[in-house]
Design a protein around this motif. Structure first.
Motif, PDB file in Angstrom:
ATOM      1  N   SER A 209      13.424 -24.371   3.578  1.00  0.00           N
ATOM      2  CA  SER A 209      13.909 -25.753   3.447  1.00  0.00           C
ATOM      3  C   SER A 209      12.887 -26.763   3.963  1.00  0.00           C
ATOM      4  N   LYS A 210      11.963 -26.313   4.826  1.00  0.00           N
ATOM      5  CA  LYS A 210      10.972 -27.259   5.365  1.00  0.00           C
ATOM      6  C   LYS A 210       9.690 -27.283   4.541  1.00  0.00           C
ATOM      7  N   TYR A 211       9.611 -26.443   3.525  1.00  0.00           N
ATOM      8  CA  TYR A 211       8.346 -26.304   2.765  1.00  0.00           C
ATOM      9  C   TYR A 211       8.014 -27.554   1.954  1.00  0.00           C
ATOM     10  N   LYS A 212       9.050 -28.155   1.352  1.00  0.00           N
ATOM     11  CA  LYS A 212       8.829 -29.323   0.487  1.00  0.00           C
ATOM     12  C   LYS A 212       8.109 -30.435   1.252  1.00  0.00           C
ATOM     13  N   GLY A 213       7.031 -30.951   0.656  1.00  0.00           N
ATOM     14  CA  GLY A 213       6.307 -32.060   1.274  1.00  0.00           C
ATOM     15  C   GLY A 213       5.242 -31.640   2.267  1.00  0.00           C
ATOM     16  N   THR A 214       5.131 -30.351   2.575  1.00  0.00           N
ATOM     17  CA  THR A 214       4.061 -29.913   3.484  1.00  0.00           C
ATOM     18  C   THR A 214       2.711 -30.037   2.772  1.00  0.00           C
ATOM     19  N   ALA A 215       1.631 -29.986   3.538  1.00  0.00           N
ATOM     20  CA  ALA A 215       0.282 -30.080   2.952  1.00  0.00           C
ATOM     21  C   ALA A 215       0.086 -28.973   1.930  1.00  0.00           C
ATOM     22  N   ALA A 216       0.597 -27.775   2.224  1.00  0.00           N
ATOM     23  CA  ALA A 216       0.426 -26.644   1.296  1.00  0.00           C
ATOM     24  C   ALA A 216       1.184 -26.903  -0.010  1.00  0.00           C
ATOM     25  N   HIS A 217       2.363 -27.506   0.106  1.00  0.00           N
ATOM     26  CA  HIS A 217       3.152 -27.788  -1.094  1.00  0.00           C
ATOM     27  C   HIS A 217       2.510 -28.881  -1.945  1.00  0.00           C
ATOM     28  N   LYS A 218       1.813 -29.821  -1.250  1.00  0.00           N
ATOM     29  CA  LYS A 218       1.219 -30.946  -1.990  1.00  0.00           C
ATOM     30  C   LYS A 218      -0.227 -30.684  -2.414  1.00  0.00           C
ATOM     31  N   ASP A 219      -0.799 -29.559  -1.977  1.00  0.00           N
ATOM     32  CA  ASP A 219      -2.204 -29.256  -2.269  1.00  0.00           C
ATOM     33  C   ASP A 219      -2.441 -29.258  -3.789  1.00  0.00           C
ATOM     34  N   PRO A 220      -3.214 -30.248  -4.303  1.00  0.00           N
ATOM     35  CA  PRO A 220      -3.360 -30.352  -5.768  1.00  0.00           C
ATOM     36  C   PRO A 220      -4.113 -29.172  -6.392  1.00  0.00           C
ATOM     37  N   VAL A 221      -4.908 -28.495  -5.611  1.00  0.00           N
ATOM     38  CA  VAL A 221      -5.661 -27.348  -6.142  1.00  0.00           C
ATOM     39  C   VAL A 221      -4.700 -26.238  -6.567  1.00  0.00           C
ATOM     40  N   MET A 222      -3.546 -26.196  -5.928  1.00  0.00           N
ATOM     41  CA  MET A 222      -2.573 -25.144  -6.241  1.00  0.00           C
ATOM     42  C   MET A 222      -1.393 -25.676  -7.052  1.00  0.00           C
ATOM     43  N   ALA A 223      -1.586 -26.797  -7.722  1.00  0.00           N
ATOM     44  CA  ALA A 223      -0.471 -27.387  -8.480  1.00  0.00           C
ATOM     45  C   ALA A 223       0.002 -26.436  -9.579  1.00  0.00           C
TER      46      ALA A 223
END
Ligand code: KG4
Ligand code: ZN
Length: 361
Positions: A209-223
């Protein structure tokens, strides 16, 4: 009325026989023997149909004796034979169908044919917490299916959403293999994603539930794209997500960059699970009188289980998910579904044939 049901499952790469008793609508698993061929097929990175058929032939007789022995039930005490007859690998299905037919006809025991997907859904009837009451919404997530059904009764099933291309389990297996997880990759993918979610959030408990919005979730390289179609339907399309992930992995390889496998797995799992969660949310909203059943091999996925539990409880619905041990292919679920086919009078006879195709489309 108490019934002893002997059931068979041989649609893919597990040969299974089970004895399930049913008394006044309550099921008891007396035995559920599963001979898995996974170790054999792993050598080829996937199921080889001819090898599967042969392995079923070799296993089915001893598995049946073992199921009866373990249950402490003799063949004379069996009241119903149930067999998974479609969909699946045709040569594999035929082994179970022919064995079940021969046994039922020679012993004059009633025979029922069970749709494998209805069987998966019926695994929810074997849970201690009780049997879901129709009408209910059922999600079947497996190696070959990602489908949402409305169960109007225990036997009347309607498809209300499906994948337009790949199944969720197949996509986990394929992408998992590309990042070095052994076939079938679903379980390893689940564990690796957990590591990734914890790494992204620093939280060992509420990492999803805390994953959304983290740096890893927003990392564009892994979009990665979302596999839920935004056309108002309850359908999915997993091929776009799968292709984007394959391209991403190739990019890393070409550039000689090292991939953080755990963060990648978490990102992939998140997109897949959120797509399913949003369509299940919509399906429950469209069917306000329905509880939810989640079944099939991918129902063992810990992130999916947790997320869908949240989706159902937010709407005040009950969720029925079998334990992981009953999510994969097994004959006990075929017995549970077979019981209701029998009660509805859907009996089969010696003309029963197997079919590779879905009967619910
Ligand atoms: O229902 P099943 O045993 O066989 C079919 O009817 O297809 O489903 C097998 C699928 C495989 O793709 C496997 O990788 C996946 O279920 N699976 C999982 C997990 N455990 C098994 N997928 C995600 N997470 C898991 N924990
Ligand atoms: Zn299955």
């Amino acid at each position: 009325m108490k019934m002893n049901i002997l059931a068979f499952e041989s649609s893919c790469d597990e040969t299974s026989a089970a004895v399930v008793s049913c008394s006044d609508g309550k099921f008891e698993i007396r035995s559920n023997i599963i001979a898995s061929q996974v170790d054999t097929h792993r050598l080829y990175g996937g199921v080889v149909p001819e090898i599967a058929s042969r392995a079923h032939i070799e296993a089915i007789s001893s598995i049946t004796y073992e199921a009866l022995d373990t249950a402490g039930v003799s063949i004379d005490e069996i009241d119903l034979v149930a067999v998974s007859s479609n969909p699946g690998l045709i040569g594999a299905l035929l082994v179970g169908v022919n064995y079940a037919k021969a046994l039922a006809v020679s012993r004059s025991i009633p025979l029922v044919a069970v749709d494998h997907i209805k069987g998966h859904i019926a695994s929810a009837y074997l849970i201690e917490s009780g049997v879901p009451k129709p009408p209910y919404v059922a999600l079947a997530v497996s190696g070959g299916h990602t489908a949402i059904y409305k169960m109007d009764s225990y036997t009347d099933i309607r498809l209300i959403g499906t994948t337009r291309d790949d199944a969720i389990g197949e996509s986990f297996d394929k992408i998992g293999r590309m990042i070095g997880i052994e076939y079938p990759a679903g379980r390893g993918f689940d564990a690796l994603s957990r590591e990734g979610f914890i790494k992204a959030t620093g939280d060992e408990e509420n990492f999803y539930s805390k994953y959304k919005g983290t740096a890893a979730h927003k990392d564009p390289v892994m979009a990665l794209p979302t596999p839920a179609l935004r056309d108002g339907s309850l359908d999915f399309s997993f091929s776009g997500l799968k292709t984007a992930a394959i391209n991403l992995l190739h990019r890393y390889e070409q550039r000689g960059q090292e991939l953080d496998r755990a963060l990648f797995a978490a990102r992939y799992t998140y997109e897949a699970v959120e797509a399913v969660a949003s369509k299940i949310g919509a399906a429950l909203d469209e069917n306000p009188d329905c509880d939810l059943v989640v079944a099939g091999g991918v129902a063992a996925n810990s992130h999916l289980r947790r997320r869908l539990t949240e989706v159902a409880s937010k709407r005040g619905r009950r969720i029925f998910i079998p334990p992981a041990s009953l999510c994969g292919d097994n004959a006990a679920m075929i017995a549970a579904s077979g019981y209701y086919e029998y009660v509805s009078g859907n009996l089969a006879d010696s003309s029963l044939n197997a079919s590779a195709l879905d009967s619910v489309v």
